[in-house]
Every structure is written in structure tokens, then in C-alpha cells.
Design a protein around this motif. Structure first.
Motif, short mmCIF file in Angstrom:
data_model
loop_
_atom_site.label_atom_id
_atom_site.label_comp_id
_atom_site.label_asym_id
_atom_site.label_seq_id
_atom_site.Cartn_x
_atom_site.Cartn_y
_atom_site.Cartn_z
N SER A 37 0.96 -1.17 -0.08
CA SER A 37 -0.05 -0.03 0.08
C SER A 37 0.86 1.17 0.14
N ASP A 51 -6.60 5.74 -3.03
CA ASP A 51 -7.90 6.00 -3.48
C ASP A 51 -8.40 4.72 -3.70
N GLY A 52 -7.72 3.58 -3.41
CA GLY A 52 -8.28 2.18 -3.44
C GLY A 52 -7.94 1.66 -4.95
N GLU A 107 -21.16 -1.70 3.42
CA GLU A 107 -19.99 -0.80 3.16
C GLU A 107 -18.81 -1.28 4.13
N VAL A 108 -17.56 -1.37 3.49
CA VAL A 108 -16.40 -1.82 4.52
C VAL A 108 -15.24 -0.96 3.88
N ASN A 109 -14.44 -0.86 4.84
CA ASN A 109 -13.12 -0.15 4.89
C ASN A 109 -12.15 -0.81 3.61
N VAL A 110 -12.09 -0.49 2.34
CA VAL A 110 -11.41 -1.19 1.66
C VAL A 110 -9.59 -0.96 1.85
N VAL A 111 -9.12 -1.99 2.01
CA VAL A 111 -7.70 -2.24 2.37
C VAL A 111 -6.82 -2.78 0.97
N SER A 147 -11.38 -5.93 3.01
CA SER A 147 -11.10 -4.94 4.30
C SER A 147 -9.82 -5.65 5.06
#
Length: 312
Positions: free
Chosen positions: A20, A101-102, A245-249, A288
């Protein structure tokens, strides 16, 4: 009691290096602020998730002997029966970079090249496994030395044996594989676009071309649409799931997790709605997390509750 056994066929495993960073600058020095290295490849990911859910998984295909140890440790950790054929050379490396930004950038390297004699050995192995298993999953790309026609031949053989065959691939492998009429196919939007030879510009086009795949004689056509959910065509009727909805990791492995969830539903003879809700929730959790792991039971139940399934 339901037969919990499944055979996953992974022809081209990979060591996945994920990282990341804030923003990928082409032509510049980029510094990764978090990273992870795991044994992967689509079929390996499917096998890992399926085994964690509770399936009795046999994994077969090919694996490079030079760097197989990381895979072997993972197989033992998850209780996966290792029927991979060792071949000369190394497994490929996939580099996957996710920015703030994913957006995912993937760089896939080549691995081993297979001699024709090794392909015959896999055919014999699949024939033997077909005597004791009814569910087979083909997932992932083709290594050097394996043609899409050969892949289609393996699928066709198992279909003719009355086996349930789930298929997830792209490009020429997908084109030839669907003609062998597996029980279920799971393209994503990119793979479906590649099959029809042009970008998809609307949901109507997705439904139209998904129906064209079903018209070949395939019972279940599942199209994964990222954050927009999953579309599933069966018996002429589409169903849609909308994930929580989830936090995209990290989106790496989300599609493979979806495939595992779909297969688990088939293994347990769940309804289409229950299977779609479960597999979508499982895939939502996958994005996530940095690795390919299933959530704790309480969290999974919560995600399933938050997932919507309805007719299109």
C-alpha cells in the motif's frame, strides 16, 4: 450429512507481494508504507478460503519445486490435501500495489514452463480424483505450456463424468473453458468485457452478455461487479446482491473468496439467495483485510445480515 469434499485445480500458483502506498508515481521512486507476502494464485486462494470455511479441500495442479516451501506450509496450516504436481522451476511472483484511492496496480511475472508429459499426469490425477469427488473448481491463469484447449478438455471430461465444475478464468482460457459447459462460471466485469471484445457501458449490457453465456448451456452465470455487488443468472432469472460498506484495504483475493463462498453454497445445497448473500458478505470482508482470511463467526453473521439480495 453433506459431502464436504472439493477439488480445487490451480495451474499457475503465484507468490503474491502486496503493498500500500499513498500514490503510485510512474517513473519515480515509490515507497510502500505496508506490505505483505503470501502464497497465492486464484486457485490457492479459493482452496485456502474453502478449507477455512469447513470444506475438505484437495488442491491439485502444478507447483514450482524451487520455491514451493511457502505453499507447503500454508497447505499444512489449513489442512489442505496436497496433490500438486511438482515441476522444475519457480512459481511466478505477482506484485500488487494499492493507493490511497483504492486503485489497484498489478504486475504479474512469468513462472515455470511445463512439458507435455506433465500435462498427461494431471489428466490421470483428475481422472482418479473424479472417482471420489463430485465438486471441482478451476480457478486462475494458465502457465507456459498449457493451452486453453487442454484446459477445456479437462473441464469437458469432468462434466461428462457428471461432476459439478465451477470455472473462473480470463482471456482465451475463459473463452475455451465456457465452451466445455461447466456448471458455473464467474467472470468479473473486466473478464466479461474481454469475452465480448468491447468495454461494457451499462448494466443492460452486462445482463445481455451474461445471458449469452447461459444460452450456451451453463446453469449458473455469476458476474462480480466490485462495490456494486454481484449478479447471478439461473433459470432465466437474475438476482443481485449489494454488499455492506467496508473499509477497503486490499481487493486482492476478493473474487476468489466469492468463488469459495459460491462453492460452499453448492456443497451444502443452499438456496441461490442464501448462497449469494453468504458469498457476497465473505467477499466484502476480504477487501477489508490484507490477506485471504475468513472473519470470525460473529462478524460474518453481521456482514451477512447487512448484505441485500433481491431480483433484478
Amino acid at each position: 450429512m453433506a459431502d464436504k469434499k472439493a477439488v480445487v485445480v490451480c495451474l499457475n500458483p503465484a507468490i503474491d507481494q502486496t503493498g500500500s502506498l499513498q500514490k503510485l508515481e510512474v517513473g519515480e521512486l515509490n515507497r510502500v508504507h505496508s506490505d505483505n507476502t503470501i502464497p497465492g494464485g486464484k486457485g490457492v486462494n479459493v482452496a485456502s478460503v474453502l478449507s477455512q470455511i469447513g470444506a475438505e479441500v484437495t488442491l491439485t495442479g502444478f507447483i514450482g519445486a524451487d520455491n514451493a516451501e511457502m505453499f507447503e506450509q500454508m497447505f499444512m496450516q489449513h489442512g489442505i490435501t496436497d496433490e500438486m504436481l511438482r515441476v522444475e522451476g519457480s512459481n511466478r511472483t505477482n506484485l500488487k500495489l494499492t493507493d490511497a484511492d483504492g486503485q489497484l496496480t498489478e504486475i504479474n511475472f512469468s513462472g515455470f514452463t511445463l512439458p507435455a508429459s506433465t500435462l498427461d499426469k494431471l489428466g490421470q490425477l483428475l481422472s482418479g480424483l473424479a472417482r471420489t469427488h463430485k465438486t471441482f473448481i478451476f480457478s486462475g491463469s494458465l502457465p507456459n505450456g498449457v493451452s486453453a484447449i487442454r484446459l477445456a478438455g479437462w473441464i469437458h471430461f469432468l462434466v461428462m463424468q457428471g461432476k459439478t465444475v465451477v470455472f473462473d478464468a480470463s482471456g482465451d482460457a475463459f473463452d475455451k473453458g465456457v465452451k466445455a459447459l461447466p456448471s458455473m462460471v464467474k467472470p468479473n466485469l473486466y473478464e466479461l468485457s474481454g469475452w465480448i471484445g468491447k468495454p461494457l457501458t451499462s448494466e443492460a449490457e452486462v445482463l445481455q452478455h451474461g445471458a449469452e453465456i447461459a444460452a450456451l448451456g451453463i446453469k449458473d452465470v455469476v458476474v462480480s461487479c466490485g462495490a456494486q455487488g454481484v449478479l447471478w443468472l439461473r433459470n432465466g432469472e437474475w438476482m443481485r446482491s449489494i454488499p455492506p460498506e467496508v473499509n477497503v484495504v486490499n481487493s486482492v483475493g476478493a473474487g476468489d473468496t466469492l468463488v469459495a463462498g459460491l462453492c460452499w453454497g453448492k456443497i451444502n445445497s443452499w438456496s441461490q439467495s442464501k448462497t449469494l448473500k453468504f458469498s457476497t458478505a465473505l467477499a466484502a470482508h476480504a477487501v477489508s483485510e490484507a490477506g485471504v482470511e475468513i472473519p470470525e463467526a460473529v462478524l460474518l453473521r453481521k456482514l451477512v445480515t447487512q448484505t441485500t439480495v433481491k431480483p433484478v
